[in-house]
Design a protein around this motif. Structure first.
Motif, PDB file in Angstrom:
ATOM      1  N   CYS A  69      37.048  37.961  69.436  1.00  0.00           N
ATOM      2  CA  CYS A  69      37.954  37.485  70.479  1.00  0.00           C
ATOM      3  C   CYS A  69      37.665  36.030  70.847  1.00  0.00           C
ATOM      4  CB  CYS A  69      37.853  38.373  71.719  1.00  0.00           C
ATOM      5  SG  CYS A  69      38.565  40.017  71.470  1.00  0.00           S
ATOM      6  N   ALA A  70      36.397  35.658  70.910  1.00  0.00           N
ATOM      7  CA  ALA A  70      36.041  34.267  71.222  1.00  0.00           C
ATOM      8  C   ALA A  70      36.548  33.319  70.130  1.00  0.00           C
ATOM      9  CB  ALA A  70      34.528  34.135  71.387  1.00  0.00           C
ATOM     10  N   ILE A  71      36.423  33.734  68.869  1.00  0.00           N
ATOM     11  CA  ILE A  71      36.929  32.904  67.762  1.00  0.00           C
ATOM     12  C   ILE A  71      38.439  32.731  67.886  1.00  0.00           C
ATOM     13  CG2 ILE A  71      37.329  32.830  65.267  1.00  0.00           C
ATOM     14  CD1 ILE A  71      34.586  34.225  64.943  1.00  0.00           C
ATOM     15  N   ILE A  72      39.150  33.835  68.119  1.00  0.00           N
ATOM     16  CA  ILE A  72      40.613  33.777  68.253  1.00  0.00           C
ATOM     17  C   ILE A  72      41.001  32.882  69.430  1.00  0.00           C
ATOM     18  CG2 ILE A  72      42.717  35.115  68.676  1.00  0.00           C
ATOM     19  CD1 ILE A  72      41.426  35.560  65.889  1.00  0.00           C
ATOM     20  N   TYR A  73      40.312  33.035  70.535  1.00  0.00           N
ATOM     21  CA  TYR A  73      40.596  32.201  71.699  1.00  0.00           C
ATOM     22  C   TYR A  73      40.411  30.717  71.360  1.00  0.00           C
ATOM     23  CZ  TYR A  73      40.079  29.834  76.144  1.00  0.00           C
ATOM     24  OH  TYR A  73      40.204  28.947  77.180  1.00  0.00           O
ATOM     25  N   ASP A  96      55.349  38.189  72.270  1.00  0.00           N
ATOM     26  CA  ASP A  96      54.891  39.409  72.945  1.00  0.00           C
ATOM     27  C   ASP A  96      53.669  39.201  73.833  1.00  0.00           C
ATOM     28  OD1 ASP A  96      56.870  41.032  71.942  1.00  0.00           O
ATOM     29  OD2 ASP A  96      55.665  41.762  70.265  1.00  0.00           O
ATOM     30  N   HIS A  97      52.765  38.312  73.428  1.00  0.00           N
ATOM     31  CA  HIS A  97      51.453  38.269  74.098  1.00  0.00           C
ATOM     32  C   HIS A  97      51.033  36.886  74.582  1.00  0.00           C
ATOM     33  CE1 HIS A  97      51.065  42.309  72.558  1.00  0.00           C
ATOM     34  NE2 HIS A  97      51.294  41.839  71.340  1.00  0.00           N
ATOM     35  N   THR A  98      51.895  35.867  74.422  1.00  0.00           N
ATOM     36  CA  THR A  98      51.524  34.482  74.685  1.00  0.00           C
ATOM     37  C   THR A  98      50.252  34.219  73.869  1.00  0.00           C
ATOM     38  OG1 THR A  98      52.430  34.831  76.895  1.00  0.00           O
ATOM     39  CG2 THR A  98      51.398  32.708  76.473  1.00  0.00           C
ATOM     40  N   LEU A  99      49.189  33.742  74.488  1.00  0.00           N
ATOM     41  CA  LEU A  99      47.943  33.540  73.743  1.00  0.00           C
ATOM     42  C   LEU A  99      46.878  34.556  74.157  1.00  0.00           C
ATOM     43  CD1 LEU A  99      47.764  29.641  73.660  1.00  0.00           C
ATOM     44  CD2 LEU A  99      48.571  31.198  71.884  1.00  0.00           C
ATOM     45  N   ALA A 100      47.309  35.612  74.837  1.00  0.00           N
ATOM     46  CA  ALA A 100      46.370  36.657  75.232  1.00  0.00           C
ATOM     47  C   ALA A 100      45.875  37.413  74.002  1.00  0.00           C
ATOM     48  CB  ALA A 100      47.051  37.630  76.196  1.00  0.00           C
ATOM     49  N   LEU A 101      44.694  37.948  74.108  1.00  0.00           N
ATOM     50  CA  LEU A 101      44.133  38.721  73.005  1.00  0.00           C
ATOM     51  C   LEU A 101      44.704  40.131  73.031  1.00  0.00           C
ATOM     52  CD1 LEU A 101      40.478  37.484  73.282  1.00  0.00           C
ATOM     53  CD2 LEU A 101      42.199  36.770  71.633  1.00  0.00           C
ATOM     54  N   TRP A 102      45.261  40.541  71.904  1.00  0.00           N
ATOM     55  CA  TRP A 102      45.828  41.879  71.747  1.00  0.00           C
ATOM     56  C   TRP A 102      45.318  42.408  70.421  1.00  0.00           C
ATOM     57  CZ3 TRP A 102      48.114  45.473  74.509  1.00  0.00           C
ATOM     58  CH2 TRP A 102      48.818  46.495  73.872  1.00  0.00           C
ATOM     59  N   PRO A 103      44.268  43.225  70.448  1.00  0.00           N
ATOM     60  CA  PRO A 103      43.669  43.692  69.183  1.00  0.00           C
ATOM     61  C   PRO A 103      44.668  44.434  68.302  1.00  0.00           C
ATOM     62  CG  PRO A 103      42.272  44.229  71.061  1.00  0.00           C
ATOM     63  CD  PRO A 103      43.584  43.754  71.617  1.00  0.00           C
ATOM     64  N   GLN A 104      44.784  43.975  67.076  1.00  0.00           N
ATOM     65  CA  GLN A 104      45.674  44.617  66.110  1.00  0.00           C
ATOM     66  C   GLN A 104      45.199  44.287  64.704  1.00  0.00           C
ATOM     67  OE1 GLN A 104      49.382  42.794  67.262  1.00  0.00           O
ATOM     68  NE2 GLN A 104      49.273  41.328  65.626  1.00  0.00           N
ATOM     69  N   ALA A 105      45.641  45.090  63.756  1.00  0.00           N
ATOM     70  CA  ALA A 105      45.326  44.844  62.353  1.00  0.00           C
ATOM     71  C   ALA A 105      46.122  43.635  61.875  1.00  0.00           C
ATOM     72  CB  ALA A 105      45.674  46.075  61.517  1.00  0.00           C
ATOM     73  N   ALA A 106      45.707  43.073  60.773  1.00  0.00           N
ATOM     74  CA  ALA A 106      46.399  41.908  60.223  1.00  0.00           C
ATOM     75  C   ALA A 106      47.868  42.208  59.952  1.00  0.00           C
ATOM     76  CB  ALA A 106      45.711  41.444  58.941  1.00  0.00           C
ATOM     77  N   GLY A 107      48.191  43.463  59.674  1.00  0.00           N
ATOM     78  CA  GLY A 107      49.574  43.865  59.431  1.00  0.00           C
ATOM     79  C   GLY A 107      50.373  44.068  60.704  1.00  0.00           C
ATOM     80  N   GLY A 108      49.745  43.894  61.875  1.00  0.00           N
ATOM     81  CA  GLY A 108      50.453  43.991  63.134  1.00  0.00           C
ATOM     82  C   GLY A 108      50.336  45.319  63.843  1.00  0.00           C
ATOM     83  N   ASP A 160      36.406  26.820  57.546  1.00  0.00           N
ATOM     84  CA  ASP A 160      35.897  26.160  58.741  1.00  0.00           C
ATOM     85  C   ASP A 160      34.574  26.813  59.143  1.00  0.00           C
ATOM     86  OD1 ASP A 160      35.276  25.361  61.336  1.00  0.00           O
ATOM     87  OD2 ASP A 160      37.341  25.428  62.027  1.00  0.00           O
ATOM     88  N   PRO A 161      33.464  26.046  59.154  1.00  0.00           N
ATOM     89  CA  PRO A 161      32.153  26.647  59.465  1.00  0.00           C
ATOM     90  C   PRO A 161      32.077  27.267  60.861  1.00  0.00           C
ATOM     91  CG  PRO A 161      31.953  24.262  59.160  1.00  0.00           C
ATOM     92  CD  PRO A 161      33.364  24.627  58.852  1.00  0.00           C
ATOM     93  N   GLU A 162      32.876  26.770  61.808  1.00  0.00           N
ATOM     94  CA  GLU A 162      32.844  27.345  63.151  1.00  0.00           C
ATOM     95  C   GLU A 162      33.440  28.748  63.177  1.00  0.00           C
ATOM     96  OE1 GLU A 162      34.137  24.872  66.371  1.00  0.00           O
ATOM     97  OE2 GLU A 162      33.268  23.092  65.450  1.00  0.00           O
ATOM     98  N   VAL A 163      34.237  29.078  62.175  1.00  0.00           N
ATOM     99  CA  VAL A 163      34.773  30.430  62.041  1.00  0.00           C
ATOM    100  C   VAL A 163      33.950  31.214  61.019  1.00  0.00           C
ATOM    101  CG1 VAL A 163      36.777  31.800  61.360  1.00  0.00           C
ATOM    102  CG2 VAL A 163      37.100  29.694  62.682  1.00  0.00           C
TER     103      VAL A 163
END
Length: 140
Positions: free
Chosen positions: A13-17, A39-51, A92-95
């Protein structure tokens, strides 16, 4: 391990943020992030890569130690594979560095669950440890 798995989610979640916090509308559109954003703006919404959203169905348990530990082993391998797929795409090394760390932890968890499975099997009938569920069935 359960606490550590929650920490893994926190790291992701921190990486995504960090990757999304300063996106402008044009970047959102060009990256293909626009449907998620609607749907979520930039809020974290856990989901699979396929949605597919994360839900309780992700947790498989039967109450049988062999079944549950085997499921745990599979889950660790699936997570490791996912991290390896991410590392093939992200440079990207930070990711990449935190993802490498998470992949290493999945390997350790797999080893610990394997040890747990061996301990359970050692305490069951060595000729057929699937003959009964030791959590519920009594042997006479």
């Amino acid at each position: 391990m359960g606490t550590e798995e929650l920490a893994h989610m926190e790291i992701i979640c921190a990486i995504i943020y960090q990757l999304t916090k300063d996106l402008c509308p044009d970047e959102i559109k060009s990256s293909g992030f626009d449907k998620y954003y609607v749907d979520h703006t930039l809020a974290l919404w856990p989901q699979a890569a396929g949605g597919i959203p994360f839900n309780a169905c992700e947790f498989q348990s039967k109450g049988d130690p062999i079944t549950d530990l085997t499921e745990d082993l599979a889950a660790e391998q699936k997570a490791r594979s996912t991290y390896e797929n991410i590392l093939r795409l992200v440079k990207d090394p930070e990711v990449a560095d935190p993802i490498r760390y998470l992949r290493e932890r999945e390997v350790v968890h797999f080893q610990r669950f394997g040890e747990g499975l061996r301990i359970v099997q050692d305490h069951l009938d060595s000729k057929n440890f699937y003959a009964f569920n030791p959590a519920f069935d009594c042997r006479e």
